[in-house]
Scaffold this motif. Structure first.
Motif, PDB file in Angstrom:
ATOM      1  N   GLN A   1       1.052  -1.086   0.374  1.00 17.02           N
ATOM      2  CA  GLN A   1      -0.372  -0.481   0.287  1.00 17.02           C
ATOM      3  C   GLN A   1       0.507   0.506   0.091  1.00 17.02           C
ATOM      4  OE1 GLN A   1      -3.063  -0.395   3.211  1.00 17.02           O
ATOM      5  NE2 GLN A   1      -4.382  -1.474   1.775  1.00 17.02           N
TER       6      GLN A   1
ATOM      7  N   CYS B 276     -10.095  -2.700  -9.670  1.00 13.39           N
ATOM      8  CA  CYS B 276      -9.861  -2.615  -8.707  1.00 13.39           C
ATOM      9  C   CYS B 276     -11.268  -2.822  -8.531  1.00 13.39           C
ATOM     10  CB  CYS B 276      -9.126  -0.809  -8.153  1.00 13.39           C
ATOM     11  SG  CYS B 276     -10.270   0.842  -8.861  1.00 13.39           S
ATOM     12  N   ASP B 277     -10.919  -2.674  -7.380  1.00 10.09           N
ATOM     13  CA  ASP B 277     -11.847  -3.448  -6.502  1.00 10.09           C
ATOM     14  C   ASP B 277     -12.277  -1.984  -5.352  1.00 10.09           C
ATOM     15  OD1 ASP B 277     -12.711  -5.709  -6.996  1.00 10.09           O
ATOM     16  OD2 ASP B 277     -11.419  -6.535  -5.281  1.00 10.09           O
TER      17      ASP B 277
ATOM     18  N   ASP C  36     -12.481   0.378  -2.374  1.00 10.14           N
ATOM     19  CA  ASP C  36     -12.684   0.446  -1.109  1.00 10.14           C
ATOM     20  C   ASP C  36     -11.918  -0.657  -0.923  1.00 10.14           C
ATOM     21  OD1 ASP C  36     -13.930   3.332  -0.584  1.00 10.14           O
ATOM     22  OD2 ASP C  36     -16.278   2.101  -0.899  1.00 10.14           O
ATOM     23  N   LYS C  37     -11.022  -1.333  -1.548  1.00 10.84           N
ATOM     24  CA  LYS C  37     -10.440  -2.800  -1.035  1.00 10.84           C
ATOM     25  C   LYS C  37      -9.380  -2.744  -2.236  1.00 10.84           C
ATOM     26  CE  LYS C  37     -11.494  -7.699  -1.639  1.00 10.84           C
ATOM     27  NZ  LYS C  37     -12.348  -8.428  -2.064  1.00 10.84           N
ATOM     28  N   GLY C  38      -8.204  -2.894  -0.948  1.00  9.39           N
ATOM     29  CA  GLY C  38      -6.888  -3.180  -1.822  1.00  9.39           C
ATOM     30  C   GLY C  38      -5.960  -2.418  -2.409  1.00  9.39           C
TER      31      GLY C  38
ATOM     32  N   TRP D  35      -6.765   0.546  -5.380  1.00 14.12           N
ATOM     33  CA  TRP D  35      -7.878   1.430  -4.960  1.00 14.12           C
ATOM     34  C   TRP D  35      -7.290   2.406  -3.932  1.00 14.12           C
ATOM     35  CZ3 TRP D  35     -12.823   3.143  -6.361  1.00 14.12           C
ATOM     36  CH2 TRP D  35     -13.448   3.898  -5.448  1.00 14.12           C
TER      37      TRP D  35
END
Length: 183
Positions: free
Chosen positions: A124, A142-143, A145-147, A150
């Motif tokens: 991150q 991208c997902d 609010d996750k990963g 994002w």
């Protein structure tokens, strides 16, 4: 430092050609697996960017970033891999990457000691370097609010770490259209 200011890492570890950091680079991002025609689109962008003389910038570890790296290298291109740790391990266990570094076609960059492990929290933290080193960033998957893909894209947009951030307009990934809605 010009782009990140006080958020710039105090130190970078590198392996390869440091002058690649001064060349025009585009980031191709997306740690998820390819769906639909997304792999073809990533390969096409990497090929066209390489032919136009751009360096391909990615984490090179998995998903679409790995595909972009593979395509750029098959076209004779150059790459910068911003790693969330495990630089020494990458050079030991991925001979294709070590060969690219030896051939002076690739640069590995990490804000973490070369022997530090790759961790999700390290992953991150690399986003700021990925965006700051690129002229434009292309988020293919991208997902919401996750990963790290994002989180990095949202922070890059908010902090203006990259002049241009593009996201593929598709409903194949839950975060792409919400990312577009954020600008």
């Amino acid at each position: 430092r010009e782009v990140l200011g006080l958020k710039a890492p105090p130190m970078l570890y590198i392996a390869g050609r440091p002058e690649l950091m001064r060349q025009s680079a585009i980031a191709i991002l997306g740690a998820l697996s390819a769906k639909g025609d997304v792999e073809q689109r990533v390969r096409q962008l990497a090929r066209e960017a390489t032919e136009a003389g751009h360096v391909i910038l990615t984490d090179g570890q998995n998903g679409l970033g790995h595909i972009a790296l593979d395509e750029a290298m098959s076209c004779g291109g150059r790459a910068i891999l911003v790693l969330g740790g495990a630089m020494a391990e990458t050079l030991r266990n991925r001979p294709e990457i070590a060969n690219l570094v030896r051939e002076r076609r690739a640069l590995l960059v990490s804000q973490f000691h070369p022997d530090a492990p790759h961790t999700p929290s390290h992953a991150q933290l690399i986003s700021k370097c990925l965006y700051a080193l690129s002229e434009a960033a292309f988020v293919f998957a991208c997902d919401e609010d996750k990963g790290s893909t994002w989180a990095g894209a949202v922070e890059a947009l908010r902090s203006k770490w990259c002049r241009f951030v593009y996201a593929l307009d598709t409903d194949l990934y839950s975060g792409n259209r919400p990312l577009i809605a954020r600008g």
